[in-house]
Write a protein that holds these residues in place. Sequence first.
Motif, short mmCIF file in Angstrom:
data_model
loop_
_atom_site.label_atom_id
_atom_site.label_comp_id
_atom_site.label_asym_id
_atom_site.label_seq_id
_atom_site.Cartn_x
_atom_site.Cartn_y
_atom_site.Cartn_z
N GLN A 1 4.11 -1.25 5.36
CA GLN A 1 3.48 -2.45 5.94
C GLN A 1 2.66 -2.07 7.18
O GLN A 1 1.57 -2.55 7.39
N ASP A 2 3.24 -1.20 8.03
CA ASP A 2 2.55 -0.81 9.26
C ASP A 2 1.85 0.54 9.10
O ASP A 2 1.46 1.17 10.08
N CYS A 3 1.70 0.98 7.89
CA CYS A 3 0.94 2.17 7.50
C CYS A 3 1.55 3.51 7.96
O CYS A 3 1.58 4.46 7.22
N GLN A 4 1.98 3.58 9.24
CA GLN A 4 2.60 4.80 9.77
C GLN A 4 1.70 6.03 9.64
O GLN A 4 1.84 6.83 8.71
N GLN B 1 -4.98 0.14 5.72
CA GLN B 1 -4.25 -0.05 4.46
C GLN B 1 -4.82 0.84 3.36
O GLN B 1 -4.08 1.41 2.56
N ASN C 1 -2.26 -7.52 6.51
CA ASN C 1 -3.10 -7.62 7.72
C ASN C 1 -4.59 -7.65 7.41
O ASN C 1 -5.40 -7.29 8.26
#
Lengths: 300, 225
Positions: free
Chosen positions: B85-88, B143, B166
């Motif tokens: 979700q937060d890509c990392q 993303q 997002n």
Amino acid sequence: MRFLNALSAVFVGDAQADRVVPPTGYTARLTLFAAAAMAFLTVFALALSLATGRLAQRWGNELAQSSTLRISAPSEQLDAQTDAALAVLESTPGVASARALSADEQRALLSPWFGPDLPIDSLPIPQLIEIKETEQGYDTVGLRHRLQAEVPGAVLDDHTRWRRPLEKAAGRLRFLGWVSIGLIGAATAAMITLAANAALSANAQVIAVLRLIGAQDGYIAQAFVRRFTLRSLTGAALGTAIGMLAIFLLPAAQDEAGFLTGLGFSGASWALPLVIPPLAAVVAYLATGAAARRTLGELA
Amino acid sequence: MIELNNIAYSYGGGELLSDVSLKIAPGSFHFLTGPSGSGKTTFLKLCYGALVPTSGHVELFGRDVREMSRDDHALTRRQIGVVHQDCQFLDHLPVRENVSLPLMVSGRENLEQVSNLKELLSWVGLGNRAGALPPELSGGERQRAALARAVIMSPDVVLADEPTGNVDWDMSQRLLQLLVELNKMGKTILIATHDMNLIRAAKGHVQARVLRISNRKLQLAGADL
């Protein structure tokens, strides 16, 4: 062999893999400084240890090769007993030479305590005979028996009672030097472990990303191990160079200053401090490897 | 491929998932829905071995996750691409290096792969952003970069956690299209999302099964697409 291969991989490295871990300013500086400071101290501890070793050997050799015969007798018998003692010594196997010290020489020996104007002729000072030994040395017990029989006022001092405590003291100093080097190594490992732990904790997110994409523990650990090993090697090389320069600039050995000016390296022993940087790198490699394995286990 | 048998997962004293079973077949396409906090992310983490169930069994490629070492997990993750979700990302590395990280860590980086990387970046529309750092990217670009990183090793499975969370509608369509294309290439896809519009938009483009987590249970959400 496996350890050496792993260590060589640290130096060959993988430039791209190195970039995976972001450069962390303060742990880099801390490791460099700690390694440099510890290497500097190790150079001095090594110099101390070598100097005490040399000193013990010198004292041992000097005192082992000579002895003193002291003749205490009434003044009218002193010359006769001195001659008799010299005759005994000349016929003793293992005695290379023997000579009675002159009045001036005896005055010089006493001047540090009584001053230069000592009226030596008016004092009941015993006559000293300096004995030089051959390589094999003489039979101390046999000589003592002969002197007891022929020169009743003679007392033989073969320096054993001086030599043993001096050698013991020098041996202890040398041991303390090596203990210091060991402690410095342990302190270096502790500091590097702390710095590595700090770097690993600060990069927990990086480790999480690397795990997410399939990085094995060995790959992640290697990125940190390589960095800390190279930093320690660089720091230790700097510290060693500065330490060697400082030792080189110390005043040359002089008899007047004795042990203090003898602190240094001589001949091939100048090569010994060059072992310090690779040793620091090995210590860093092992310390960071252990820290990385522990932290990666905790972060699992 | 991925099999969950009667699993439960508890966190902080409360049970998040209970008696969940699912068999994800090769080449299938799944949507996982449910309200925020229902356990979608937890479910995905169980699917790639980042979490171990408190009871039940998870098998990844025929192996029980409990019996796998950390290195085994790492090797398995090379077969499962994950879009978080937060890509990392690693913020100090440019997009090109972030995307090629899986190749780097697996020692498979070579000229052919570098050439594939260029194609891959063009495929996700980031051909001209290869040198940018992750903080310089927009939400949609992040993303897409995460998707590129997830598929660069040509994994068998792609798991995506709120991949359109997002981004605007156009970008979410573009991302969905990329995931559908991957499925058509034979990849198994599992997308966790709370965006029902995205699921409706997939209708007609892909044969997908829609699952829903509700009251700690996994259910089939209506008819398959």
